[in-house]
Design a protein around this motif. Structure first.
Motif, PDB file in Angstrom:
ATOM      1  N   ALA A 183       0.833  -1.206   0.000  1.00 43.34           N
ATOM      2  CA  ALA A 183       0.000   0.000   0.000  1.00 43.34           C
ATOM      3  C   ALA A 183       0.868   1.257   0.000  1.00 43.34           C
ATOM      4  O   ALA A 183       0.555   2.246  -0.682  1.00 43.34           O
ATOM      5  N   ALA A 184       1.954   1.232   0.761  1.00 44.41           N
ATOM      6  CA  ALA A 184       2.850   2.387   0.799  1.00 44.41           C
ATOM      7  C   ALA A 184       3.530   2.590  -0.554  1.00 44.41           C
ATOM      8  O   ALA A 184       3.641   3.727  -1.039  1.00 44.41           O
ATOM      9  N   LEU A 185       3.970   1.508  -1.170  1.00 51.55           N
ATOM     10  CA  LEU A 185       4.613   1.614  -2.474  1.00 51.55           C
ATOM     11  C   LEU A 185       3.636   2.085  -3.545  1.00 51.55           C
ATOM     12  O   LEU A 185       4.017   2.784  -4.492  1.00 51.55           O
ATOM     13  N   ALA A 186       2.379   1.702  -3.392  1.00 50.91           N
ATOM     14  CA  ALA A 186       1.359   2.091  -4.375  1.00 50.91           C
ATOM     15  C   ALA A 186       1.139   3.600  -4.422  1.00 50.91           C
ATOM     16  O   ALA A 186       0.589   4.126  -5.399  1.00 50.91           O
ATOM     17  N   VAL A 213      10.580  17.413  -1.557  1.00 51.54           N
ATOM     18  CA  VAL A 213      10.242  16.014  -1.817  1.00 51.54           C
ATOM     19  C   VAL A 213       9.292  15.569  -0.715  1.00 51.54           C
ATOM     20  O   VAL A 213       9.542  15.850   0.468  1.00 51.54           O
ATOM     21  N   PRO A 214       8.183  14.895  -1.049  1.00 51.51           N
ATOM     22  CA  PRO A 214       7.243  14.467  -0.010  1.00 51.51           C
ATOM     23  C   PRO A 214       7.915  13.626   1.073  1.00 51.51           C
ATOM     24  O   PRO A 214       8.842  12.855   0.794  1.00 51.51           O
ATOM     25  N   ALA A 215       7.445  13.767   2.293  1.00 49.56           N
ATOM     26  CA  ALA A 215       7.968  12.979   3.409  1.00 49.56           C
ATOM     27  C   ALA A 215       7.469  11.542   3.294  1.00 49.56           C
ATOM     28  O   ALA A 215       6.259  11.293   3.263  1.00 49.56           O
ATOM     29  N   VAL A 216       8.393  10.607   3.191  1.00 52.14           N
ATOM     30  CA  VAL A 216       8.064   9.184   3.106  1.00 52.14           C
ATOM     31  C   VAL A 216       9.058   8.411   3.969  1.00 52.14           C
ATOM     32  O   VAL A 216      10.046   8.964   4.456  1.00 52.14           O
ATOM     33  N   ASP A 217       8.787   7.128   4.160  1.00 50.87           N
ATOM     34  CA  ASP A 217       9.762   6.249   4.799  1.00 50.87           C
ATOM     35  C   ASP A 217      11.105   6.442   4.080  1.00 50.87           C
ATOM     36  O   ASP A 217      11.156   6.473   2.847  1.00 50.87           O
ATOM     37  N   GLU A 218      12.191   6.553   4.840  1.00 55.43           N
ATOM     38  CA  GLU A 218      13.458   6.890   4.189  1.00 55.43           C
ATOM     39  C   GLU A 218      13.950   5.816   3.232  1.00 55.43           C
ATOM     40  O   GLU A 218      14.796   6.089   2.376  1.00 55.43           O
ATOM     41  N   ARG A 219      13.406   4.609   3.324  1.00 51.85           N
ATOM     42  CA  ARG A 219      13.740   3.599   2.319  1.00 51.85           C
ATOM     43  C   ARG A 219      13.212   3.997   0.944  1.00 51.85           C
ATOM     44  O   ARG A 219      13.784   3.636  -0.083  1.00 51.85           O
ATOM     45  N   TYR A 220      12.091   4.710   0.917  1.00 48.37           N
ATOM     46  CA  TYR A 220      11.471   5.098  -0.346  1.00 48.37           C
ATOM     47  C   TYR A 220      12.010   6.428  -0.879  1.00 48.37           C
ATOM     48  O   TYR A 220      11.849   6.727  -2.060  1.00 48.37           O
ATOM     49  N   ALA A 221      12.596   7.237  -0.016  1.00 49.35           N
ATOM     50  CA  ALA A 221      12.995   8.594  -0.397  1.00 49.35           C
ATOM     51  C   ALA A 221      13.897   8.638  -1.636  1.00 49.35           C
ATOM     52  O   ALA A 221      13.750   9.544  -2.467  1.00 49.35           O
ATOM     53  N   PRO A 222      14.835   7.697  -1.820  1.00 52.15           N
ATOM     54  CA  PRO A 222      15.677   7.773  -3.017  1.00 52.15           C
ATOM     55  C   PRO A 222      14.900   7.703  -4.327  1.00 52.15           C
ATOM     56  O   PRO A 222      15.383   8.197  -5.352  1.00 52.15           O
ATOM     57  N   LEU A 223      13.710   7.116  -4.311  1.00 56.12           N
ATOM     58  CA  LEU A 223      12.908   7.049  -5.529  1.00 56.12           C
ATOM     59  C   LEU A 223      12.240   8.376  -5.860  1.00 56.12           C
ATOM     60  O   LEU A 223      11.751   8.569  -6.975  1.00 56.12           O
TER      61      LEU A 223
END
Length: 344
Positions: free
Chosen positions: A176-179, A300-310
């Motif tokens: 859901a987060a990746l979506a 850049v929107p605030a997201v889990d830092e694992r996703y931030a590089p994308l």
């Protein structure tokens, strides 16, 4: 290059489609069942930065030692390391560089589990490896890689989180987060701040990029894009390494692009930013909020830092593109470069 950049939200959505997500999950399940003791990545250029991101994920999320191989140890010096307990992953947009294929061939002969992550499932790299993941980015028009890089990031993230799950299938909350990433990427690309900054840095003589943790590969990739498209010397450092000497070269005439996300890596950058402020460096922060001392913000929107590089790489790609045009260069055809580079 502009068209390739614009297609990245669609690439994220494509990778999340059941057929492609299912294929990655099957590979992740095989890896989980084989239980490798360590992971070795081999890559070149832009893909090297995707591999570095995956190395951080591997150590943090899987608790396995991970590192990047030196292909020349095998291809030039004839080394034959014992990789019998390793997972060896070759990351390449084209899958066409012979040195990466040779690393995977030697690793497989020594008993390693081998995997190719590539945009060309028919490539020699994919044919050499036991397993293969197609990043399904589609044809990339420009020489400077953009959408294939972020497709590699997304595919590697899904793969490693699938291994962590054990059965290869992403947990519902993770999926859901990746979506949400395609929409967040679209929003990020709609911001014109990066394009506006190009005029400001048109006559820069050099630049510095920096970040920590998951953001360090973004800093390295941003530097490469600036060098490829604008021929602008750009030096990338982890925030920690920057304090170990290179900080001395920063001053008001040296723009610094600093990745400052919402997670632990962003927090670790605060001391770096304070020291840069002491040097009166011209800092552009890349992250979800303004930071003290920064002259500008690439939001850049605030997201889990694992996703931030994308997400954080997207405005940096736009900056590289716009800066090249402002300097009178052709970012689609960098001098001396080809789309596929074969090295040994």
């Amino acid at each position: 290059m502009a068209a390739d950049i614009a297609e990245q939200p669609e690439v994220y959505a494509t990778l999340l489609e059941p057929a492609h997500a299912g294929a990655i999950a099957q590979v992740a399940k095989v890896i989980a069942e084989r239980r490798p003791q360590h992971v070795v990545f081999t890559a070149r250029g832009t893909s090297d930065h995707a591999a570095l991101y995956a190395a951080y994920l591997t150590e943090i999320r899987l608790g396995l030692p991970a590192g990047l191989a030196s292909p020349s140890a095998i291809t030039v010096f004839g080394a034959r390391p014992d990789l019998s307990h390793a997972l060896v992953i070759g990351v390449s947009q084209s899958g066409g560089s012979p040195d990466l294929a040779e690393v995977l061939r030697v690793a497989r002969e020594s008993g390693a589990l081998t995997l190719a992550v590539t945009n060309n499932p028919e490539s020699v790299l994919a044919q050499t490896a036991e397993l293969s993941v197609d990043v399904v980015a589609g044809h990339e028009r420009a020489v400077a890689a953009t959408k294939t890089y972020t497709a590699e990031l997304m595919a590697l993230l899904m793969l490693i989180e699938g291994v962590r799950a054990g059965d290869g299938v992403l947990p519902a909350d993770e999926h859901a987060a990746l979506a949400k990433l395609p929409e967040l990427a679209t929003r990020t690309l709609a911001d014109t701040t990066a394009t506006d900054l190009a005029a400001r840095y048109r006559f820069a003589a050099r630049m510095v990029t920096t970040g920590r943790g998951y953001a360090y590969p973004s800093a390295r990739e941003a530097a490469l894009k600036l060098m490829e498209t604008s021929y602008l010397p750009a030096l990338a450092f982890s925030g920690a390494d920057l304090l170990h000497g290179p900080l001395a070269m920063t001053d008001p005439d040296v723009p610094v692009l600093a990745m400052v996300g919402a997670g632990l890596g962003g927090q670790a950058m605060r001391e770096v930013l304070a020291r840069l402020d002491e040097r009166r460096a011209d800092v552009v922060a890349v992250g979800p909020e303004a930071v003290p001392g920064a002259k500008a913000l690439l939001n850049v929107p605030a997201v889990d830092e694992r996703y931030a590089p994308l997400l954080e790489i997207l405005p940096l790609q736009q900056l590289a593109l716009s800066l090249a045009l402002a300097r009178g260069e052709d970012p689609d055809a960098p001098r001396g470069l080809k789309k596929v580079t074969a090295t040994l």
